[in-house]
Design a protein around this motif. Structure first.
Motif, PDB file in Angstrom:
ATOM      1  N   ASN A 128       0.852  -1.180   0.000  1.00 34.86           N
ATOM      2  CA  ASN A 128       0.000   0.000   0.000  1.00 34.86           C
ATOM      3  C   ASN A 128       0.891   1.234   0.000  1.00 34.86           C
ATOM      4  O   ASN A 128       1.401   1.652   1.029  1.00 34.86           O
ATOM      5  CB  ASN A 128      -0.913  -0.005   1.231  1.00 34.86           C
ATOM      6  CG  ASN A 128      -1.873   1.163   1.239  1.00 34.86           C
ATOM      7  OD1 ASN A 128      -1.966   1.904   0.265  1.00 34.86           O
ATOM      8  ND2 ASN A 128      -2.586   1.339   2.332  1.00 34.86           N
ATOM      9  N   ASP A 129       1.079   1.841  -1.192  1.00 39.76           N
ATOM     10  CA  ASP A 129       1.961   2.991  -1.314  1.00 39.76           C
ATOM     11  C   ASP A 129       1.394   4.234  -0.641  1.00 39.76           C
ATOM     12  O   ASP A 129       2.121   5.178  -0.353  1.00 39.76           O
ATOM     13  CB  ASP A 129       2.239   3.300  -2.782  1.00 39.76           C
ATOM     14  CG  ASP A 129       3.219   2.321  -3.396  1.00 39.76           C
ATOM     15  OD1 ASP A 129       3.931   1.668  -2.612  1.00 39.76           O
ATOM     16  OD2 ASP A 129       3.273   2.202  -4.626  1.00 39.76           O
ATOM     17  N   SER A 130       0.085   4.267  -0.423  1.00 43.89           N
ATOM     18  CA  SER A 130      -0.496   5.447   0.210  1.00 43.89           C
ATOM     19  C   SER A 130      -0.049   5.590   1.660  1.00 43.89           C
ATOM     20  O   SER A 130      -0.018   6.681   2.209  1.00 43.89           O
ATOM     21  CB  SER A 130      -2.027   5.373   0.150  1.00 43.89           C
ATOM     22  OG  SER A 130      -2.498   4.244   0.866  1.00 43.89           O
ATOM     23  N   LEU A 144       0.747  18.582   2.044  1.00 42.83           N
ATOM     24  CA  LEU A 144       1.896  19.096   2.788  1.00 42.83           C
ATOM     25  C   LEU A 144       3.152  19.108   1.926  1.00 42.83           C
ATOM     26  O   LEU A 144       3.944  20.055   1.978  1.00 42.83           O
ATOM     27  CB  LEU A 144       2.126  18.259   4.047  1.00 42.83           C
ATOM     28  CG  LEU A 144       1.055  18.369   5.131  1.00 42.83           C
ATOM     29  CD1 LEU A 144       1.358  17.403   6.274  1.00 42.83           C
ATOM     30  CD2 LEU A 144       0.951  19.790   5.659  1.00 42.83           C
ATOM     31  N   LEU A 145       3.355  18.061   1.121  1.00 43.23           N
ATOM     32  CA  LEU A 145       4.527  18.008   0.252  1.00 43.23           C
ATOM     33  C   LEU A 145       4.451  19.087  -0.823  1.00 43.23           C
ATOM     34  O   LEU A 145       5.458  19.757  -1.111  1.00 43.23           O
ATOM     35  CB  LEU A 145       4.638  16.623  -0.387  1.00 43.23           C
ATOM     36  CG  LEU A 145       5.819  16.405  -1.342  1.00 43.23           C
ATOM     37  CD1 LEU A 145       7.138  16.647  -0.628  1.00 43.23           C
ATOM     38  CD2 LEU A 145       5.780  15.002  -1.939  1.00 43.23           C
ATOM     39  N   SER A 173       3.507   9.035  -8.707  1.00 41.56           N
ATOM     40  CA  SER A 173       3.465   8.050  -7.624  1.00 41.56           C
ATOM     41  C   SER A 173       2.030   7.576  -7.452  1.00 41.56           C
ATOM     42  O   SER A 173       1.078   8.340  -7.661  1.00 41.56           O
ATOM     43  CB  SER A 173       3.972   8.657  -6.315  1.00 41.56           C
ATOM     44  OG  SER A 173       3.800   7.759  -5.227  1.00 41.56           O
ATOM     45  N   THR A 174       1.879   6.311  -7.066  1.00 41.14           N
ATOM     46  CA  THR A 174       0.546   5.787  -6.807  1.00 41.14           C
ATOM     47  C   THR A 174      -0.074   6.390  -5.557  1.00 41.14           C
ATOM     48  O   THR A 174      -1.278   6.258  -5.333  1.00 41.14           O
ATOM     49  CB  THR A 174       0.590   4.258  -6.654  1.00 41.14           C
ATOM     50  OG1 THR A 174       1.516   3.911  -5.614  1.00 41.14           O
ATOM     51  CG2 THR A 174       1.035   3.604  -7.951  1.00 41.14           C
ATOM     52  N   SER A 175       0.740   7.038  -4.733  1.00 46.86           N
ATOM     53  CA  SER A 175       0.218   7.678  -3.531  1.00 46.86           C
ATOM     54  C   SER A 175      -0.325   9.072  -3.803  1.00 46.86           C
ATOM     55  O   SER A 175      -0.917   9.684  -2.912  1.00 46.86           O
ATOM     56  CB  SER A 175       1.312   7.760  -2.459  1.00 46.86           C
ATOM     57  OG  SER A 175       2.395   8.560  -2.900  1.00 46.86           O
ATOM     58  N   SER A 231      -6.708  14.174  -3.252  1.00 50.06           N
ATOM     59  CA  SER A 231      -5.393  14.078  -2.621  1.00 50.06           C
ATOM     60  C   SER A 231      -5.549  13.991  -1.112  1.00 50.06           C
ATOM     61  O   SER A 231      -6.524  14.467  -0.533  1.00 50.06           O
ATOM     62  CB  SER A 231      -4.533  15.287  -2.980  1.00 50.06           C
ATOM     63  OG  SER A 231      -5.149  16.486  -2.552  1.00 50.06           O
ATOM     64  N   ASP A 232      -4.540  13.382  -0.461  1.00 47.58           N
ATOM     65  CA  ASP A 232      -4.578  13.256   0.985  1.00 47.58           C
ATOM     66  C   ASP A 232      -3.752  14.367   1.615  1.00 47.58           C
ATOM     67  O   ASP A 232      -3.194  15.235   0.947  1.00 47.58           O
ATOM     68  CB  ASP A 232      -4.075  11.875   1.425  1.00 47.58           C
ATOM     69  CG  ASP A 232      -2.672  11.589   0.902  1.00 47.58           C
ATOM     70  OD1 ASP A 232      -2.060  12.504   0.302  1.00 47.58           O
ATOM     71  OD2 ASP A 232      -2.183  10.465   1.088  1.00 47.58           O
TER      72      ASP A 232
END
Length: 223
Positions: free
Chosen positions: A13-15, A143-144, A112-114, A137-138
């Motif tokens: 799980n890349d997230s 933040l990034l 990215s998959t995340s 988006s999360d």
């Protein structure tokens, strides 16, 4: 469904950025064992670099009328592209002899998959949001994006890397507005360094069009 005593490994799980596949765990274990038995003190890294080796950087530059682009290949897994364009606009009333710079950052899902679909983050007031792209988006992606945007803003604007007075064509009438758009294509580490390098290289490669002022109304004409 696999039984509890089977050796089935769930898809990573890349997230969460915490899980490792079975092959990755085996690779890290073999690297650690090989390093422990190596009397020379060399450390085996995932891409074969030594402990003091930096990633190889490759820059691809392009230029056309009123535009420039730089694509940075940082190592083997990180790619970032920066696009610079400009437009003639009336200056801000309180700064009649200074141009403006707008910076935007887009962390695309292809990097990215995340990463989810989201509007690019920009320094222009009111420039983010309001589009038809659904926001999925999360918090970590937000933040990034904000961290990269603020770092570019500090380096280019606050840090004095750009002379905004040099963007003035005619004080109080016409100034250049530079648009710097950075897009992450692949996220394999050092994304912040790659975005800063791409933005600075694209700005260094950019050339403003020649402008002539003519007429009683002082209309600006680009050539």
């Amino acid at each position: 469904m696999a039984s509890s005593n089977s050796s089935y490994v769930w898809i990573r799980n890349d997230s969460e950025l915490k899980s490792l596949s079975k092959n990755e765990r085996n690779f890290l274990r073999s690297c650690a064992l090989a390093t422990e038995g190596d009397k020379s003190g060399r450390v085996l890294r995932c891409d074969g670099r030594g402990p003091g080796d930096v990633r190889k950087v490759r820059l691809s530059l392009g230029r056309w009328h009123n535009g420039a682009e730089c694509t940075v290949q940082w190592g083997t897994g990180t790619r970032v592209t920066a696009l610079v364009t400009a437009s003639l606009l009336p200056p801000v009333p309180d700064r009649p002899s200074e141009g403006t710079v707008s910076v935007s950052v887009d962390l695309s899902p292809m990097a990215s998959t995340s990463f989810g679909h989201a509007q690019p983050l920009t320094t222009t007031p009111g420039g983010s949001g309001g589009g038809t792209i659904p926001i999925v988006s999360d918090e970590s992606q937000k933040l990034l994006s904000n961290r990269i945007l603020r770092c570019l803003e500090r380096n280019l604007l606050v840090g004095g890397a750009l002379d905004t007075e040099a963007l003035c064509v005619q004080s109080g009438s016409w100034v250049w507005k530079l648009n710097v758009h950075v897009t992450a294509l692949d996220n394999g580490g050092n994304l912040l360094d790659a975005t800063v390098l791409a933005a600075v290289a694209a700005l260094r490669h950019y050339r403003k069009p020649q402008v002539n002022l003519s007429g009683e109304r002082d209309n600006a004409e680009g050539g």
